[in-house]
Design an enzyme around this catalytic site. Structure first.
Site, PDB file in Angstrom:
ATOM      1  N   ASP A 134      -3.938 -22.894 -22.643  1.00 22.54           N
ATOM      2  CA  ASP A 134      -4.971 -21.912 -22.982  1.00 22.54           C
ATOM      3  C   ASP A 134      -4.497 -20.474 -22.854  1.00 22.54           C
ATOM      4  OD1 ASP A 134      -7.063 -23.659 -23.615  1.00 22.54           O
ATOM      5  OD2 ASP A 134      -7.301 -24.126 -21.493  1.00 22.54           O
TER       6      ASP A 134
ATOM      7  N   HIS B 241      -2.342 -26.242 -13.660  1.00 22.53           N
ATOM      8  CA  HIS B 241      -2.755 -27.471 -14.335  1.00 22.53           C
ATOM      9  C   HIS B 241      -2.685 -28.598 -13.325  1.00 22.53           C
ATOM     10  CE1 HIS B 241      -2.901 -30.714 -17.283  1.00 22.53           C
ATOM     11  NE2 HIS B 241      -3.415 -29.814 -18.088  1.00 22.53           N
TER      12      HIS B 241
HETATM   13  N1  ACO Z   1      -5.192 -18.713 -10.152  1.00 27.18           N
HETATM   14  C1  ACO Z   1      -5.019 -18.567  -8.824  1.00 27.18           C
HETATM   15  N2  ACO Z   1      -4.817 -19.586  -7.962  1.00 27.18           N
HETATM   16  C2  ACO Z   1      -4.789 -20.838  -8.483  1.00 27.18           C
HETATM   17  C3  ACO Z   1      -4.955 -21.074  -9.867  1.00 27.18           C
HETATM   18  C4  ACO Z   1      -5.151 -19.948 -10.710  1.00 27.18           C
HETATM   19  N3  ACO Z   1      -5.320 -20.097 -12.043  1.00 27.18           N
HETATM   20  N4  ACO Z   1      -4.906 -22.403 -10.114  1.00 27.18           N
HETATM   21  C5  ACO Z   1      -4.699 -22.988  -8.927  1.00 27.18           C
HETATM   22  N5  ACO Z   1      -4.622 -22.048  -7.943  1.00 27.18           N
HETATM   23  C6  ACO Z   1      -4.320 -22.291  -6.515  1.00 27.18           C
HETATM   24  C7  ACO Z   1      -5.523 -22.866  -5.792  1.00 27.18           C
HETATM   25  O1  ACO Z   1      -6.335 -21.859  -5.236  1.00 27.18           O
HETATM   26  C8  ACO Z   1      -4.856 -23.706  -4.747  1.00 27.18           C
HETATM   27  O2  ACO Z   1      -4.383 -22.847  -3.730  1.00 27.18           O
HETATM   28  P1  ACO Z   1      -4.391 -23.316  -2.190  1.00 27.18           P
HETATM   29  O3  ACO Z   1      -3.434 -24.467  -2.133  1.00 27.18           O
HETATM   30  O4  ACO Z   1      -3.940 -22.114  -1.435  1.00 27.18           O
HETATM   31  O5  ACO Z   1      -5.791 -23.725  -1.885  1.00 27.18           O
HETATM   32  C9  ACO Z   1      -3.617 -24.270  -5.442  1.00 27.18           C
HETATM   33  O6  ACO Z   1      -3.300 -23.296  -6.447  1.00 27.18           O
HETATM   34  C10 ACO Z   1      -3.829 -25.634  -6.096  1.00 27.18           C
HETATM   35  O7  ACO Z   1      -4.940 -25.547  -7.006  1.00 27.18           O
HETATM   36  P2  ACO Z   1      -6.039 -26.663  -7.170  1.00 27.18           P
HETATM   37  O8  ACO Z   1      -7.320 -26.021  -7.588  1.00 27.18           O
HETATM   38  O9  ACO Z   1      -6.066 -27.533  -5.971  1.00 27.18           O
HETATM   39  O10 ACO Z   1      -5.429 -27.483  -8.374  1.00 27.18           O
HETATM   40  P3  ACO Z   1      -6.208 -28.453  -9.323  1.00 27.18           P
HETATM   41  O11 ACO Z   1      -5.183 -29.384  -9.871  1.00 27.18           O
HETATM   42  O12 ACO Z   1      -7.387 -29.060  -8.662  1.00 27.18           O
HETATM   43  O13 ACO Z   1      -6.768 -27.490 -10.482  1.00 27.18           O
HETATM   44  C11 ACO Z   1      -6.928 -26.215 -12.465  1.00 27.18           C
HETATM   45  C12 ACO Z   1      -6.194 -27.352 -11.738  1.00 27.18           C
HETATM   46  C13 ACO Z   1      -8.439 -26.488 -12.469  1.00 27.18           C
HETATM   47  C14 ACO Z   1      -6.459 -26.196 -13.928  1.00 27.18           C
HETATM   48  C15 ACO Z   1      -6.609 -24.865 -11.767  1.00 27.18           C
HETATM   49  O14 ACO Z   1      -5.215 -24.609 -11.822  1.00 27.18           O
HETATM   50  C16 ACO Z   1      -7.383 -23.691 -12.385  1.00 27.18           C
HETATM   51  O15 ACO Z   1      -8.521 -23.440 -11.988  1.00 27.18           O
HETATM   52  N6  ACO Z   1      -6.768 -22.948 -13.357  1.00 27.18           N
HETATM   53  C17 ACO Z   1      -7.471 -21.875 -14.041  1.00 27.18           C
HETATM   54  C18 ACO Z   1      -8.348 -22.464 -15.156  1.00 27.18           C
HETATM   55  C19 ACO Z   1      -7.558 -22.979 -16.336  1.00 27.18           C
HETATM   56  O16 ACO Z   1      -6.649 -22.311 -16.841  1.00 27.18           O
HETATM   57  N7  ACO Z   1      -7.926 -24.177 -16.804  1.00 27.18           N
HETATM   58  C20 ACO Z   1      -7.324 -24.786 -17.992  1.00 27.18           C
HETATM   59  C21 ACO Z   1      -6.475 -25.950 -17.652  1.00 27.18           C
HETATM   60  S1  ACO Z   1      -5.722 -26.617 -19.106  1.00 27.18           S
HETATM   61  C22 ACO Z   1      -6.981 -27.470 -19.847  1.00 27.18           C
HETATM   62  O17 ACO Z   1      -7.885 -27.973 -19.244  1.00 27.18           O
HETATM   63  C23 ACO Z   1      -6.969 -27.529 -21.255  1.00 27.18           C
END
Ligand code: ACO
Length: 435
Positions: free
Chosen positions: A370, A313
């Site tokens: 979620d 998140h």
């Molecule tokens: N699975 C694997 N790796 C992940 C995940 C995941 N679900 N989420 C983040 N990471 C990793 C990224 O690859 C990144 O790694 P790095 O530093 O080696 O490049 C690091 O964790 C940070 O992630 P970011 O994408 O920079 O974080 P951001 O805050 O931009 O994204 C997000 C947040 C979009 C929710 C992300 O965690 C994600 O894609 N999660 C999966 C989708 C999801 O569950 N969304 C629902 C969110 S709750 C809502 O909106 C109601």
């Protein structure tokens, strides 16, 4: 940038070349304070650059507080745990939109208003008929929501409090009807009209699952669980869909148009669409033999675009407090419905593996709202494609509250970010035969 005091400074100073600029600090009642950069471009010619807005406050707001480090969420000051345990969705909707918990009389009036506006205009049946049967319910919901502005032209009067109030009540009342009818359309069943003797969540279940040929009894435990899910989704401050509602609303588009834009933003799998993606992933794991580790490894692979939906998140760097409540509710609903869901067992194993994995620990990736909500929707009988529709119904009061707060704030301007241009410099047009 330096501040006079590392804790509660009233101004930050920024040095650009030989020039020093004092920038006021805006203090919140809790959580982040902010540097007000309103004068920055005028005084220095500089703008700020913050792709994804991770460091940008777009507004001040008195609606929802969340602390991602400590896993805290409060609506209008009330902890989510207390609201989840003691309130109802419509009471929470009132709280978010009108700022205070309602008195008995206020709540009765609100509930009655919502109950008596659940029918949608009969002409809209043709609207549903015109979509293909495999239309995604989110596409139908977004179109139906903006479509309602055609039937209620008073929604254009965005500064008339009476017109705003009736638009708010209509939206809360009719969104479940639109959502349920989008589902009935998809499965080829007759549309089911709302029943005024049922509560909000029970009525949604009735419109989704009743058929004219036999009686349908709403299971009160299931209605209660759905109401809880709606409460947990009701607001989450400046997330992508809420920011979209505010952005569209800032152009003075009507509330139906603004909410429809929010629904579209919510659809994406990185946002509300993650609940559908979680179930997709769990189904793939089961179909693949049930090895959870293999999919965790896939999510960790930097050369693979796969992400573990339901984890991570932007704000929470700790357990999402909503996920904790939803997990125990999922256990209760599975028991109440007798659904023996093998995906729930896989989800629990996936959570265990991920929570003990260095990759997830170091990046502070915890289950989000979620991760388990799809389990509840499934146990209730919702198909995957309806999950995000349910989320939209839950988030609606938050979107409305944020829109209303923005419209009432004297600080509001049209939302219009700037950019740092990195394209070609001026060049002369080249005739097509010379390219
Ligand atoms: N699975 C694997 N790796 C992940 C995940 C995941 N679900 N989420 C983040 N990471 C990793 C990224 O690859 C990144 O790694 P790095 O530093 O080696 O490049 C690091 O964790 C940070 O992630 P970011 O994408 O920079 O974080 P951001 O805050 O931009 O994204 C997000 C947040 C979009 C929710 C992300 O965690 C994600 O894609 N999660 C999966 C989708 C999801 O569950 N969304 C629902 C969110 S709750 C809502 O909106 C109601």
């Amino acid at each position: 940038m330096t501040t006079d005091s590392p804790t509660r400074a009233d101004a930050a100073s920024l040095r650009v070349g030989g020039q020093e600029l004092e920038l006021p600090i805006v203090h919140g009642t809790d959580g982040d304070d902010a540097v007000d950069i309103g004068k920055l471009r005028g005084e220095t010619g500089l703008i700020t650059l913050d792709p994804g807005y991770g460091n940008t406050g777009a507004c001040t707001s008195a609606i929802t507080f969340l602390d991602g480090e400590d896993g805290i969420l409060r609506y209008r000051g009330y902890p989510i745990e207390q609201l989840a345990a003691q309130s109802t969705f419509l009471e929470v909707a009132y709280l978010l939109i009108w700022g205070e918990l309602p008195t008995r009389e206020q709540l009765d009036r609100f509930v009655s208003e919502v109950t008596h506006h659940t029918l949608i205009r009969e002409e809209m049946r043709h609207f549903f008929d015109s979509f293909p049967s495999d239309a995604h319910p989110m596409a139908v919901l977004a179109s139906g929501t903006v479509g309602m502005s055609n039937f209620y032209p008073d929604s254009q009067n965005i500064f008339d409090p009476d017109a705003v109030e009736i638009t708010i009540n209509r939206l809360i009342a009719k969104l479940p009807t639109l959502a349920a009818w989008s589902f009935k359309k998809a499965i080829g069943q007759p549309y089911v009209y709302p029943r005024n003797d049922l509560g909000y969540s029970a009525n949604l279940l009735h419109m989704m699952f009743a058929v004219p040929s036999e009686a349908y009894e709403v299971n009160p435990k299931v209605a209660e669980a759905l109401d809880l899910l709606l409460i947990l989704h009701a607001d989450h401050e400046q997330n992508a869909s809420t920011a979209t509602v505010r952005m569209v609303g800032s152009t003075h588009a009507n509330l139906y148009a603004s909410i429809s834009a929010g629904i579209s933003a919510l659809w994406g799998p990185l946002h509300g669409g993650a609940n559908e993606a979680v179930i997709d992933t769990l189904e793939r794991i089961v179909a693949d033999g049930g090895s959870v580790q293999k999919w965790v490894d896939k999510a960790k692979d930097p050369n693979d675009t796969f992400r573990l939906a339901g984890f991570g998140h932007r704000i929470y760097r700790n357990f999402d407090p909503r996920a904790k409540i939803i997990k125990s509710a999922a256990e209760r609903v599975l028991a109440a419905t007798g659904a023996d869901d093998d995906l729930f067992e896989v989800a629990q194993r996936l959570e265990d593996v991920a929570l003990n994995d260095e990759y997830f620990i170091s990046r502070k990736l915890y289950p989000n709202v979620d991760f388990y909500s799809g389990m509840i929707y499934r146990a209730i009988g919702f198909p995957k494609t309806m999950f995000t529709n349910c989320f939209a119904i839950g988030r609606l009061p938050g979107w409305i509250a944020q829109w209303k707060e923005m419209m009432e704030s004297p600080e509001t301007k049209i939302g219009r970010p700037r950019q740092v241009y990195i394209g070609p410099d001026t060049r002369a047009y080249v005739a097509i035969e010379q390219r």
